[in-house]
Design an enzyme around this catalytic site. Sequence first.
Site, PDB file in Angstrom:
ATOM      1  N   ARG A  24       0.859  -1.181   0.000  1.00 35.44           N
ATOM      2  CA  ARG A  24       0.000   0.000   0.000  1.00 35.44           C
ATOM      3  C   ARG A  24       0.893   1.227   0.000  1.00 35.44           C
ATOM      4  NH1 ARG A  24      -4.209   1.568   4.758  1.00 35.44           N
ATOM      5  NH2 ARG A  24      -2.292   2.072   5.837  1.00 35.44           N
ATOM      6  N   THR A  66      -0.689   7.665  -0.933  1.00 37.72           N
ATOM      7  CA  THR A  66      -2.011   7.620  -1.586  1.00 37.72           C
ATOM      8  C   THR A  66      -2.906   6.515  -1.014  1.00 37.72           C
ATOM      9  OG1 THR A  66      -1.247   6.033  -3.231  1.00 37.72           O
ATOM     10  CG2 THR A  66      -0.954   8.366  -3.760  1.00 37.72           C
ATOM     11  N   ASP A 105       1.410  -1.570  12.525  1.00 39.29           N
ATOM     12  CA  ASP A 105       1.720  -2.103  11.191  1.00 39.29           C
ATOM     13  C   ASP A 105       2.009  -3.600  11.311  1.00 39.29           C
ATOM     14  OD1 ASP A 105       3.142  -0.829   8.314  1.00 39.29           O
ATOM     15  OD2 ASP A 105       3.334  -2.942   8.859  1.00 39.29           O
ATOM     16  N   ASP A 131       5.396  -4.923   9.744  1.00 38.59           N
ATOM     17  CA  ASP A 131       6.566  -4.515  10.529  1.00 38.59           C
ATOM     18  C   ASP A 131       6.653  -5.281  11.843  1.00 38.59           C
ATOM     19  OD1 ASP A 131       7.495  -2.757   8.646  1.00 38.59           O
ATOM     20  OD2 ASP A 131       6.561  -0.990   9.549  1.00 38.59           O
TER      21      ASP A 131
HETATM   22  O1  LIG Z   1      -6.900  -2.251   3.420  1.00 34.13           O
HETATM   23  P1  LIG Z   1      -5.693  -1.474   2.984  1.00 34.13           P
HETATM   24  O2  LIG Z   1      -5.870   0.010   3.209  1.00 34.13           O
HETATM   25  O3  LIG Z   1      -5.250  -1.799   1.601  1.00 34.13           O
HETATM   26  O4  LIG Z   1      -4.519  -1.844   4.006  1.00 34.13           O
HETATM   27  C1  LIG Z   1      -4.249  -3.131   4.410  1.00 34.13           C
HETATM   28  C2  LIG Z   1      -2.944  -3.619   3.827  1.00 34.13           C
HETATM   29  O5  LIG Z   1      -1.848  -2.893   4.395  1.00 34.13           O
HETATM   30  C3  LIG Z   1      -0.899  -3.825   4.961  1.00 34.13           C
HETATM   31  O6  LIG Z   1       0.051  -4.212   4.048  1.00 34.13           O
HETATM   32  P2  LIG Z   1       1.274  -3.260   3.608  1.00 34.13           P
HETATM   33  O7  LIG Z   1       0.933  -2.465   2.415  1.00 34.13           O
HETATM   34  O8  LIG Z   1       1.772  -2.515   4.814  1.00 34.13           O
HETATM   35  O9  LIG Z   1       2.348  -4.305   3.114  1.00 34.13           O
HETATM   36  P3  LIG Z   1       3.210  -5.350   3.973  1.00 34.13           P
HETATM   37  O10 LIG Z   1       2.292  -6.470   4.323  1.00 34.13           O
HETATM   38  O11 LIG Z   1       4.272  -5.742   3.008  1.00 34.13           O
HETATM   39  O12 LIG Z   1       3.752  -4.642   5.185  1.00 34.13           O
HETATM   40  C4  LIG Z   1      -1.799  -4.991   5.331  1.00 34.13           C
HETATM   41  O13 LIG Z   1      -1.093  -6.180   5.549  1.00 34.13           O
HETATM   42  C5  LIG Z   1      -2.768  -5.059   4.188  1.00 34.13           C
HETATM   43  O14 LIG Z   1      -2.283  -5.788   3.068  1.00 34.13           O
HETATM   44  O1  LIG Z   2      -3.594  -0.434  10.747  1.00 32.99           O
HETATM   45  C1  LIG Z   2      -3.066  -0.902   9.711  1.00 32.99           C
HETATM   46  C2  LIG Z   2      -3.512  -0.546   8.428  1.00 32.99           C
HETATM   47  C3  LIG Z   2      -2.886  -1.100   7.339  1.00 32.99           C
HETATM   48  N1  LIG Z   2      -1.862  -1.955   7.524  1.00 32.99           N
HETATM   49  C4  LIG Z   2      -1.428  -2.287   8.760  1.00 32.99           C
HETATM   50  O2  LIG Z   2      -0.491  -3.088   8.896  1.00 32.99           O
HETATM   51  N2  LIG Z   2      -2.038  -1.758   9.822  1.00 32.99           N
HETATM   52 MG   LIG Z   3       2.923  -3.127   6.309  1.00 30.03          MG
END
Ligand SMILES: O=P(O)(O)OC[C@H]1O[C@H](OP(=O)(O)OP(=O)(O)O)[C@H](O)[C@@H]1O
Ligand SMILES: O=c1cc[nH]c(=O)[nH]1
Ligand SMILES: [Mg+2]
Length: 209
Positions: free
Chosen positions: A104, A108, A200, A203
């Site tokens: 994500r 944006t 997160d 993370d």
């Molecule tokens: O519903 P949304 O607004 O799309 O957000 C949720 C997404 O954000 C996080 O992933 P992230 O983009 O942080 O990637 P990661 O899992 O690699 O940390 C989470 O694991 C979802 O995939």
């Molecule tokens: O709260 C949130 C939203 C998006 N992705 C995450 O990991 N945590």
């Molecule tokens: Mg993430």
Amino acid sequence: MGNVFVLDHPLIQHKLTYIRDKRTGTKEFRELVDEVAMLMAFEITRNLPVQEIDTDTPVTTAKTKVLAGKKIGLIPILRAGLGMVDGMLDLIPAAKVGHVGLYRDPETLTPHEYYIKLPSDIEERELIVIDPMLATGGSANDAIESLKKRGAKNIRLMCLIAAPEGVEVIKEAHPDVDIYLAALDEKLDEKGYIIPGLGDAGDRLFGTK
Ligand SMILES: O=P(O)(O)OC[C@H]1O[C@H](OP(=O)(O)OP(=O)(O)O)[C@H](O)[C@@H]1O
Ligand SMILES: O=c1cc[nH]c(=O)[nH]1
Ligand SMILES: [Mg+2]
């Protein structure tokens, strides 16, 4: 409209408390996510079809039940969805696993797909899309669209925590998809994080912050 199930089993809710707790470190966080995923898999598979067969016990013949051959596919959204795969495979070891890579954009909040690899027979499988967080719903929406474009017919979505905004997006765009959650939280903040949430997920799982 798709159904939304909040799995309020006491063990799931107890473990979720420690997953949310900011004092929980990476090792324990990963273990707890793994355990909750297994417990959620138990609940989400409750309505799988079974068939009756005859089984010879040492004493007599019993009418018994086995799974009626419904094939399952687990589809974690990278990265954070990976943290829930092993726990689910503990209960559903014959499931095949496909991966959808999405991140994500932090500004944006739009999802970007960078990887996809799926079992060849997804149209015959009951697919469970897995991601700990359903925030704006953009990532899950993209993943589900990608699967449908490639022939998927039966899809469920499983997340630890969702914001109401994300649930609405999926219900609107994919009324055929049931959603399984451990918790439905209050809202999103201005950066798209779930409140109260857990921070997160990626993370915290991988220790990248
Ligand atoms: O519903 P949304 O607004 O799309 O957000 C949720 C997404 O954000 C996080 O992933 P992230 O983009 O942080 O990637 P990661 O899992 O690699 O940390 C989470 O694991 C979802 O995939
Ligand atoms: O709260 C949130 C939203 C998006 N992705 C995450 O990991 N945590
Ligand atoms: Mg993430």
